[in-house]
Design a protein around this motif. Structure first.
Motif, PDB file in Angstrom:
ATOM      1  N   GLU A 150      53.256  64.845  32.775  1.00 35.45           N
ATOM      2  CA  GLU A 150      51.893  64.458  32.946  1.00 35.45           C
ATOM      3  C   GLU A 150      51.826  64.290  34.346  1.00 35.45           C
ATOM      4  OE1 GLU A 150      49.962  62.157  28.860  1.00 35.45           O
ATOM      5  OE2 GLU A 150      51.144  61.036  30.121  1.00 35.45           O
ATOM      6  N   LYS A 151      52.563  63.646  34.789  1.00 41.66           N
ATOM      7  CA  LYS A 151      52.576  63.388  36.407  1.00 41.66           C
ATOM      8  C   LYS A 151      52.575  64.476  37.370  1.00 41.66           C
ATOM      9  CE  LYS A 151      55.245  60.769  39.891  1.00 41.66           C
ATOM     10  NZ  LYS A 151      56.417  60.050  40.215  1.00 41.66           N
ATOM     11  N   ILE A 152      53.250  65.732  36.931  1.00 38.03           N
ATOM     12  CA  ILE A 152      52.977  67.094  37.582  1.00 38.03           C
ATOM     13  C   ILE A 152      51.571  67.495  37.288  1.00 38.03           C
ATOM     14  CG2 ILE A 152      54.078  69.242  37.638  1.00 38.03           C
ATOM     15  CD1 ILE A 152      56.781  67.826  36.649  1.00 38.03           C
ATOM     16  N   ALA A 153      51.458  67.680  35.844  1.00 38.38           N
ATOM     17  CA  ALA A 153      50.091  68.175  35.518  1.00 38.38           C
ATOM     18  C   ALA A 153      48.903  67.557  36.254  1.00 38.38           C
ATOM     19  CB  ALA A 153      50.015  67.960  34.023  1.00 38.38           C
ATOM     20  N   LYS A 154      48.701  66.085  36.335  1.00 40.24           N
ATOM     21  CA  LYS A 154      47.780  65.629  37.052  1.00 40.24           C
ATOM     22  C   LYS A 154      47.567  65.930  38.476  1.00 40.24           C
ATOM     23  CE  LYS A 154      46.942  62.021  33.247  1.00 40.24           C
ATOM     24  NZ  LYS A 154      47.287  60.863  32.813  1.00 40.24           N
ATOM     25  N   SER A 155      48.836  66.113  39.037  1.00 39.96           N
ATOM     26  CA  SER A 155      48.812  66.253  40.590  1.00 39.96           C
ATOM     27  C   SER A 155      48.261  67.570  40.808  1.00 39.96           C
ATOM     28  CB  SER A 155      50.236  66.270  41.017  1.00 39.96           C
ATOM     29  OG  SER A 155      50.967  67.438  40.753  1.00 39.96           O
ATOM     30  N   ILE A 156      48.064  68.805  40.006  1.00 37.56           N
ATOM     31  CA  ILE A 156      47.694  70.039  40.102  1.00 37.56           C
ATOM     32  C   ILE A 156      46.337  70.104  39.303  1.00 37.56           C
ATOM     33  CG2 ILE A 156      49.635  71.017  40.940  1.00 37.56           C
ATOM     34  CD1 ILE A 156      49.788  72.436  38.189  1.00 37.56           C
ATOM     35  N   SER A 157      45.976  69.341  38.300  1.00 38.96           N
ATOM     36  CA  SER A 157      44.883  69.835  37.597  1.00 38.96           C
ATOM     37  C   SER A 157      44.117  68.253  37.058  1.00 38.96           C
ATOM     38  CB  SER A 157      44.987  70.502  36.064  1.00 38.96           C
ATOM     39  OG  SER A 157      43.889  70.383  35.329  1.00 38.96           O
ATOM     40  N   LYS A 158      42.845  68.325  37.093  1.00 36.16           N
ATOM     41  CA  LYS A 158      42.175  66.906  36.719  1.00 36.16           C
ATOM     42  C   LYS A 158      41.854  67.068  35.212  1.00 36.16           C
ATOM     43  CE  LYS A 158      37.356  68.847  37.619  1.00 36.16           C
ATOM     44  NZ  LYS A 158      37.774  70.382  37.717  1.00 36.16           N
ATOM     45  N   SER A 159      42.478  68.130  34.347  1.00 37.46           N
ATOM     46  CA  SER A 159      42.474  68.294  32.916  1.00 37.46           C
ATOM     47  C   SER A 159      43.703  68.389  32.263  1.00 37.46           C
ATOM     48  CB  SER A 159      41.435  69.429  32.670  1.00 37.46           C
ATOM     49  OG  SER A 159      41.184  69.781  31.294  1.00 37.46           O
ATOM     50  N   VAL A 160      44.238  67.238  31.670  1.00 40.27           N
ATOM     51  CA  VAL A 160      45.535  67.059  31.147  1.00 40.27           C
ATOM     52  C   VAL A 160      45.568  66.668  29.757  1.00 40.27           C
ATOM     53  CG1 VAL A 160      47.861  66.138  31.301  1.00 40.27           C
ATOM     54  CG2 VAL A 160      46.518  66.935  33.321  1.00 40.27           C
ATOM     55  N   TYR A 161      46.116  67.280  28.931  1.00 41.55           N
ATOM     56  CA  TYR A 161      46.187  66.976  27.458  1.00 41.55           C
ATOM     57  C   TYR A 161      47.489  67.058  26.688  1.00 41.55           C
ATOM     58  CZ  TYR A 161      41.303  68.224  27.746  1.00 41.55           C
ATOM     59  OH  TYR A 161      39.647  68.282  28.306  1.00 41.55           O
ATOM     60  N   ARG A 162      47.639  66.195  25.830  1.00 40.93           N
ATOM     61  CA  ARG A 162      49.022  66.096  25.021  1.00 40.93           C
ATOM     62  C   ARG A 162      48.508  66.824  23.772  1.00 40.93           C
ATOM     63  NH1 ARG A 162      52.213  60.402  25.098  1.00 40.93           N
ATOM     64  NH2 ARG A 162      52.033  59.935  27.695  1.00 40.93           N
ATOM     65  N   ILE A 163      49.081  68.126  23.650  1.00 47.22           N
ATOM     66  CA  ILE A 163      48.815  68.873  22.354  1.00 47.22           C
ATOM     67  C   ILE A 163      50.322  69.345  21.821  1.00 47.22           C
ATOM     68  CG2 ILE A 163      47.974  71.366  21.939  1.00 47.22           C
ATOM     69  CD1 ILE A 163      45.685  69.594  22.672  1.00 47.22           C
ATOM     70  N   ASP A 164      50.488  68.948  20.612  1.00 44.82           N
ATOM     71  CA  ASP A 164      51.713  69.275  19.884  1.00 44.82           C
ATOM     72  C   ASP A 164      51.855  70.716  19.404  1.00 44.82           C
ATOM     73  OD1 ASP A 164      50.527  69.689  17.323  1.00 44.82           O
ATOM     74  OD2 ASP A 164      50.880  67.714  16.740  1.00 44.82           O
ATOM     75  N   SER A 165      52.965  71.353  19.121  1.00 48.63           N
ATOM     76  CA  SER A 165      53.215  72.815  18.743  1.00 48.63           C
ATOM     77  C   SER A 165      52.116  73.257  17.784  1.00 48.63           C
ATOM     78  CB  SER A 165      54.726  72.968  18.212  1.00 48.63           C
ATOM     79  OG  SER A 165      55.513  72.788  19.480  1.00 48.63           O
ATOM     80  N   THR A 166      51.992  72.580  16.727  1.00 44.74           N
ATOM     81  CA  THR A 166      50.951  72.916  15.710  1.00 44.74           C
ATOM     82  C   THR A 166      49.549  73.202  16.136  1.00 44.74           C
ATOM     83  OG1 THR A 166      52.410  71.835  14.091  1.00 44.74           O
ATOM     84  CG2 THR A 166      50.233  72.669  13.352  1.00 44.74           C
ATOM     85  N   GLN A 167      49.204  72.089  16.960  1.00 55.60           N
ATOM     86  CA  GLN A 167      47.871  72.210  17.499  1.00 55.60           C
ATOM     87  C   GLN A 167      47.859  73.416  18.608  1.00 55.60           C
ATOM     88  OE1 GLN A 167      47.736  68.163  19.000  1.00 55.60           O
ATOM     89  NE2 GLN A 167      45.567  67.810  18.018  1.00 55.60           N
ATOM     90  N   ARG A 168      48.843  73.598  19.466  1.00 55.22           N
ATOM     91  CA  ARG A 168      48.818  74.602  20.567  1.00 55.22           C
ATOM     92  C   ARG A 168      48.700  75.997  19.705  1.00 55.22           C
ATOM     93  NH1 ARG A 168      53.119  73.096  22.573  1.00 55.22           N
ATOM     94  NH2 ARG A 168      54.347  74.758  21.860  1.00 55.22           N
ATOM     95  N   LYS A 169      49.342  76.340  18.618  1.00 53.71           N
ATOM     96  CA  LYS A 169      49.273  77.393  18.039  1.00 53.71           C
ATOM     97  C   LYS A 169      47.641  77.797  17.707  1.00 53.71           C
ATOM     98  CE  LYS A 169      53.828  77.860  16.448  1.00 53.71           C
ATOM     99  NZ  LYS A 169      54.794  77.598  15.413  1.00 53.71           N
TER     100      LYS A 169
END
Lengths: 252, 252
Positions: B137-156
């Motif tokens: 999350e720390k990495i993601a938020k440093s490059i994007s303003k749009s970060v989500y927790r999505i599990d494997s089922t949701q991601r599919k």
């Protein structure tokens, strides 16, 4: 000042009337609404609900449902004037022959609840005679920077093309939304992807921009997706469009 | 400084590596390319072509073709470190169990020839354990303003949703383009419509934004369009999507 009256006050009629009203070189003479009501108070003093009350104007723009265009053109209480319709799927010939015919087709999707910047709306023009076409071009160029001469045959093809590029595209968004809702995923996650996909066509022809499992012939992913889709319409659409994408690549 | 190495240098890998390289809080340690070549000279001094040369990093991002993710994760010459993949259609489980697993899925369409503003790319994250998820999350938020927790089922499900909203949408553009070309109409006429259709979803749910002959049950126009379409795939798609739009309205 070019005098214009707008006949019909649905989505297209309202947006056109607003664009004319705001323009210095155009005088919006009257707007006709069958119901005699308009939501926007700005037009109330120009409103008529009887076609016999139409005053003199340079152009009458009929913007009613496709099936009513012909009937309304017959009911106009004058002849020899310039009458145009705004319907993408109708030929110029549906207009009654007692007036000079033309078409003023704005190729855009209009919603009552969302305003549209008319200056970027392509206007597709046609007229029986040259001087009328020039007048329509003068009007069109005063409200939009994107003006085209498109004959009736081309306009019908363009309308079909727009059904694919807009109506069917929106249905793809709707199915994407359904799948997200079913899995409690906020649809907003897809917004940047949807905007980028649309913006890509400004830089690349759509065929070159094609990505995804179908064009990669990634049968594992395609099979996994089909197995996960439960709604019959989603599964059928997935299969047909995958097939269409793959066939067309081979055609190239 | 969070140390990251990117393994695989296709479209996604290159865009991610660029986003990491430009970020002050991230040190891009190495990029692995099987071919040993990168188009962008900026990465040449960080390039390796042998997985055994991977140096120590906090996170290893595997960005290879879906079918190679598992194999590459097995070949990594270390264990107990955080290894993530970027594949929308793959579960976290495809990664080898010798390392800590995670997913760093950028939901966007990438083309080599078109740059992408990473700050608006949604990043969908998953990890086996909480501290790794926080690091991602720390990495993601440093490059994007749009970060989500999505599990494997949701991601599919999200990936399927993206196929409809992006890949299939682009195919609708391609068919629109074909029809225009066939009738010598410049495709650019459709660009404002395409952009407006996409922008509408920011303001309206797609079902409310639906327009066109199908949702109006305008059978005259639908029949006229089907009669004019000559290509079998275009006709089949027109019928199926019209049917799907009409059924779904009745479901509401």
């Amino acid at each position: 000042m070019i005098k214009i009256s707008v006949i019909g006050f649905g989505n297209v009629g309202q947006h056109l009337a607003s664009a004319f009203e705001e323009n210095d070189r155009i005088e919006l003479v009257q707007v006709f609404s069958r119901s005699g009501k308009v939501a926007d108070v700005a037009f109330s003093h120009k409103l008529i609900d009887n076609l016999d009350d139409l005053a003199t104007a340079d152009v009458y723009v009929i913007s009613v449902s496709d099936k009513s265009v012909s009937e309304v053109s017959q009911k106009l209480p004058f002849s020899g004037r310039l009458v145009v319709h705004t319907a993408g799927s109708m030929g110029m010939d549906v207009l009654d022959a007692k007036n000079r015919k033309g078409v003023f087709y704005p190729l855009q999707t209009f919603s009552k609840s969302k305003s549209v910047d008319f200056s970027s709306v392509p206007l597709c023009l046609e007229a029986e005679n040259g001087s009328d076409l020039e007048l329509l071009e003068k009007i069109a160029k005063s409200i939009s920077k994107s003006v085209y001469r498109i004959d009736s045959t081309q306009r019908k093809a363009l309308h079909i093309s727009a059904v694919f590029a807009s109506n069917f595209t929106n249905h793809m968004y709707a199915i994407g939304n359904d799948i997200c809702e079913e899995h409690r995923i906020p649809f907003e996650i897809l917004q940047p992807l949807i905007l980028e996909t649309a913006n890509k066509i400004l830089a690349l022809p759509p065929r070159q921009a094609q990505t995804g499992p179908a064009i990669r012939h990634d049968q594992n992913t395609i099979d996994a997706h089909l197995a996960l889709l439960s709604a019959a319409n989603q599964k059928n659409i997935y299969q047909l469009l995958t097939h269409s994408i793959q066939n067309e690549r081979e055609k190239l």
